[in-house]
Design an enzyme around this catalytic site. Structure first.
Site, short mmCIF file in Angstrom:
data_model
loop_
_atom_site.label_atom_id
_atom_site.label_comp_id
_atom_site.label_asym_id
_atom_site.label_seq_id
_atom_site.Cartn_x
_atom_site.Cartn_y
_atom_site.Cartn_z
N SER A 215 46.80 21.50 44.85
CA SER A 215 47.95 21.86 45.72
C SER A 215 48.53 20.56 46.51
CB SER A 215 47.81 22.93 46.57
OG SER A 215 47.04 22.54 47.54
N THR B 276 44.19 21.33 35.66
CA THR B 276 44.21 22.60 36.44
C THR B 276 45.55 23.33 36.06
OG1 THR B 276 42.52 21.91 38.01
CG2 THR B 276 43.90 24.04 38.73
N THR C 223 56.56 26.56 43.12
CA THR C 223 56.90 26.05 44.32
C THR C 223 58.32 25.72 44.24
OG1 THR C 223 56.53 24.19 45.45
CG2 THR C 223 55.91 23.84 43.44
N ASP C 224 59.02 25.44 45.37
CA ASP C 224 60.28 25.01 45.44
C ASP C 224 60.40 23.39 44.91
OD1 ASP C 224 59.15 23.82 47.87
OD2 ASP C 224 60.85 24.43 49.20
N GLU C 225 59.31 22.79 45.08
CA GLU C 225 59.23 21.22 44.61
C GLU C 225 59.36 20.98 43.25
OE1 GLU C 225 55.84 19.07 46.21
OE2 GLU C 225 55.93 20.04 47.91
N TYR D 285 52.04 16.10 41.47
CA TYR D 285 51.95 17.55 41.51
C TYR D 285 53.08 18.36 41.08
CZ TYR D 285 52.39 21.71 44.48
OH TYR D 285 52.35 23.05 44.84
N SER E 155 53.72 18.73 37.46
CA SER E 155 52.29 19.58 36.87
C SER E 155 53.02 21.06 37.14
CB SER E 155 51.18 19.27 37.41
OG SER E 155 50.92 19.62 38.64
N LYS E 156 53.81 21.39 38.40
CA LYS E 156 53.90 22.63 38.69
C LYS E 156 55.24 23.03 37.73
CE LYS E 156 52.43 25.32 41.20
NZ LYS E 156 51.15 26.38 41.29
N ASN F 72 54.46 26.68 53.10
CA ASN F 72 53.76 27.75 53.76
C ASN F 72 52.96 27.36 54.89
OD1 ASN F 72 52.90 30.69 51.72
ND2 ASN F 72 54.78 29.14 51.43
P1 NAD Z 1 44.94 25.57 48.21
O1 NAD Z 1 44.72 24.15 47.45
O2 NAD Z 1 44.72 25.86 49.39
O3 NAD Z 1 44.05 26.61 47.14
C1 NAD Z 1 43.91 26.54 45.62
C2 NAD Z 1 42.66 27.12 45.33
O4 NAD Z 1 42.60 27.15 44.03
C3 NAD Z 1 41.42 26.45 46.04
O5 NAD Z 1 40.77 27.69 46.48
C4 NAD Z 1 40.72 26.01 44.81
O6 NAD Z 1 39.19 26.16 44.78
C5 NAD Z 1 41.13 26.67 43.83
N1 NAD Z 1 40.98 26.12 42.61
C6 NAD Z 1 41.59 25.07 42.26
N2 NAD Z 1 41.21 24.59 40.77
C7 NAD Z 1 40.69 25.84 40.19
C8 NAD Z 1 40.19 25.94 38.95
N3 NAD Z 1 40.22 25.30 37.86
N4 NAD Z 1 39.75 27.37 38.85
C9 NAD Z 1 39.74 28.16 39.68
N5 NAD Z 1 40.22 28.08 41.05
C10 NAD Z 1 40.69 26.84 41.48
O7 NAD Z 1 46.48 25.78 47.73
P2 NAD Z 1 47.53 26.76 48.33
O8 NAD Z 1 48.40 26.09 49.48
O9 NAD Z 1 46.93 27.91 48.72
O10 NAD Z 1 48.57 26.87 47.24
C11 NAD Z 1 48.29 28.11 46.24
C12 NAD Z 1 49.34 28.11 45.09
O11 NAD Z 1 50.65 28.30 45.96
C13 NAD Z 1 49.32 26.84 44.48
O12 NAD Z 1 49.70 27.28 43.18
C14 NAD Z 1 50.54 25.94 44.88
O13 NAD Z 1 51.26 25.29 43.91
C15 NAD Z 1 51.49 27.30 45.58
N6 NAD Z 1 52.46 27.02 46.51
C16 NAD Z 1 51.85 26.39 47.80
C17 NAD Z 1 52.78 26.35 48.76
C18 NAD Z 1 52.12 25.78 49.89
O14 NAD Z 1 52.91 25.53 51.21
N7 NAD Z 1 50.90 25.70 50.13
C19 NAD Z 1 54.00 26.69 48.71
C20 NAD Z 1 54.55 26.87 47.63
C21 NAD Z 1 53.63 27.15 46.41
O1 TDX Z 2 49.80 13.73 57.67
C1 TDX Z 2 50.70 13.90 57.29
N1 TDX Z 2 51.79 13.27 57.91
C2 TDX Z 2 53.25 13.76 57.26
O2 TDX Z 2 54.22 12.97 57.92
C3 TDX Z 2 50.94 14.76 56.29
C4 TDX Z 2 49.79 15.51 55.42
C5 TDX Z 2 52.46 15.16 55.77
N2 TDX Z 2 53.50 14.62 56.35
C6 TDX Z 2 54.76 14.95 55.87
C7 TDX Z 2 54.86 15.06 54.62
C8 TDX Z 2 55.86 15.97 54.30
O3 TDX Z 2 57.25 15.71 54.26
O4 TDX Z 2 54.72 16.46 56.21
C9 TDX Z 2 55.72 17.18 55.05
C10 TDX Z 2 54.62 18.38 54.72
O5 TDX Z 2 53.65 17.61 53.89
P1 TDX Z 2 52.60 18.33 53.23
O6 TDX Z 2 51.86 19.36 54.38
O7 TDX Z 2 51.62 17.66 52.49
O8 TDX Z 2 53.19 19.52 52.24
P2 TDX Z 2 54.51 19.01 51.04
O9 TDX Z 2 54.06 17.82 50.58
O10 TDX Z 2 55.74 19.62 51.74
O11 TDX Z 2 54.14 20.34 50.04
C11 TDX Z 2 53.80 21.41 50.36
O12 TDX Z 2 54.70 22.47 50.25
C12 TDX Z 2 54.97 22.81 48.78
C13 TDX Z 2 52.32 21.93 49.86
O13 TDX Z 2 51.35 21.11 50.02
C14 TDX Z 2 52.55 22.39 48.28
O14 TDX Z 2 51.57 22.79 47.59
C15 TDX Z 2 53.68 23.16 48.09
O15 TDX Z 2 53.83 23.30 46.58
#
Ligand code: NAD
Ligand code: TDX
Length: 339
Positions: A85, A100, A125-127, A153, A156-157, A183
């Site tokens: 992610s 993955t 994701t919105d990305e 990333y 792939s999504k 989030n």
């Molecule tokens: P995260 O990286 O915290 O968690 C991902 C989890 O998936 C981990 O626990 C990891 O161990 C598990 N995993 C990875 N590969 C695996 C595999 N092959 N089999 C089983 N488990 C596996 O990510 P997150 O932030 O919780 O994101 C969860 C989902 O939401 C992702 O699909 C991400 O694209 C999507 N998403 C995240 C955000 C965000 O802001 N974090 C926003 C929109 C969508």
């Molecule tokens: O050290 C940092 N400094 C910084 O300026 C980090 C880690 C990030 N950033 C910036 C990059 C981005 O503009 O902050 C913003 C947010 O970065 P991330 O937390 O890495 O998130 P982003 O790249 O926006 O992606 C997140 O939102 C969409 C999640 O990681 C994804 O899994 C989700 O799909």
């Protein structure tokens, strides 16, 4: 209902498990996770002894293992959070993202096809839409915006989303997709902006802001993402795609300043570092469809959500210490030293 939650030990997956246990007390939840660096059983510590929760360690890319657990449990829903992610990691090592996020999704869908009653929900994701210009705040992503991913990333999504829609059209896979904005909340791994900045500020380390800190993200509390997924998977028509977002657009530097202020730390901790490769400028979500069709609304605004979240990290310093020891130190040094 029996629900398989993949990626259950990650940030959003673990929050989703708690959401289900709290809001659907008759459901049985199977949490699956391979426990990569981002998966942490500590995130599930309040679920592990719950009578309606079972944890299974395994890989969504392992076809035989997936076949076995589908045979063992008679699932009604499969919700796929399992993913690589982090955008920055995808610029260093794209291969595991393809495996993955694309192949893992395909293996889950192939299994779902054997059990037509299963509703498969893909957490996207919105990305996948790429980015928006900084000087056009009137533009937002809608569900009809063409996919235009920027990073390995997000590509792939996007590929996984297209496969879900192809499986729906070609094989009549019973499936839905949600595309959510950034989030924040409890249990987020400190490689992501908000927990990383909180952790650094607490230990008086520099706060590395990429570029000029003017990139914009639309922040949504993880609880509101979970409530949206729960509504979509149970109440929408197969083949539907829904955007989810909170209308909480903030520049990164604004987020960092908010954190410093609440922690009562000096702005001198901020350091501007080399920008992320291919850095998306702005994400902005139009979430009218889920609001109008499913009656979803967010419980949190950014001000109260970020306050509560910072307090959670303050109250869970041990969790923060555990997640930032060991391998995390190597990651941090590789990503940020001499940047
Ligand atoms: P995260 O990286 O915290 O968690 C991902 C989890 O998936 C981990 O626990 C990891 O161990 C598990 N995993 C990875 N590969 C695996 C595999 N092959 N089999 C089983 N488990 C596996 O990510 P997150 O932030 O919780 O994101 C969860 C989902 O939401 C992702 O699909 C991400 O694209 C999507 N998403 C995240 C955000 C965000 O802001 N974090 C926003 C929109 C969508
Ligand atoms: O050290 C940092 N400094 C910084 O300026 C980090 C880690 C990030 N950033 C910036 C990059 C981005 O503009 O902050 C913003 C947010 O970065 P991330 O937390 O890495 O998130 P982003 O790249 O926006 O992606 C997140 O939102 C969409 C999640 O990681 C994804 O899994 C989700 O799909």
């Amino acid at each position: 209902m029996k629900i398989l939650v993949t990626g259950a030990a990650g940030f959003i997956g673990s929050n989703f498990v708690y959401y289900l246990l709290e809001n659907h007390q008759n459901d049985e939840i199977i949490g699956l996770d391979v426990l990569t660096y981002a998966g942490n059983l500590e995130n599930l510590k309040n679920a592990l002894n719950h009578k309606n929760f079972t944890f299974v360690k395994g890989d969504i890319c392992d076809k035989e293992f997936i076949e076995d657990i589908f045979k063992k449990y008679d699932f009604d829903y499969v919700v796929n959070f399992a993913a690589e992610s982090h955008v920055d990691r995808s610029t260093k090592d794209p291969g595991i993202f393809l495996k993955t996020n694309i192949i893992g999704t395909q293996i889950l869908m192939d299994e779902c096809l054997k059990y037509p009653k299963i509703r498969f929900h893909q957490v996207s994701t919105d990305e996948v839409y790429g980015d928006l210009p900084l000087d056009r705040p009137d533009l937002l992503f809608s569900e009809d915006t063409p996919l235009h991913a920027s990073s390995p990333y997000s590509a792939s999504k996007a590929a996984a989303d297209l496969m879900v829609l192809a499986y729906h059209r070609t094989f009549k896979l019973n499936a839905t997709i949600s595309r959510c904005s950034n989030n924040y909340g409890p249990y987020q791994f400190p490689e992501k902006l908000i927990p990383l900045m909180i952790n650094n500020a607490l230990s008086n380390k520099k706060l590395p802001v990429y570029g000029k800190g003017i990139n914009v993200r639309d922040w949504l509390h993880v609880y509101d993402h979970c409530s949206a997924i729960d509504l979509i998977m149970r109440n929408s028509v197969s083949g539907s795609v829904y955007n989810v977002g909170g209308n909480n657009e903030r520049k990164n530097i604004e987020v960092v300043l908010t954190i410093l202020k609440q922690l009562n730390k000096s702005e001198d901790l901020i350091t501007y570092v080399t920008d992320r490769k291919g850095h998306d400028l702005r994400y902005g979500i139009n979430a009218d469809k889920i609001k109008n069709e499913l009656g979803w609304s967010a419980k949190y605004n950014f001000e109260n959500g970020i306050k509560e979240t910072i307090n959670w990290y303050l109250e869970n310093k041990e969790w923060l210490e555990n997640t930032t020891s060991g391998e995390y130190i190597n990651y941090y040094n590789k990503m940020y030293n001499n940047r």
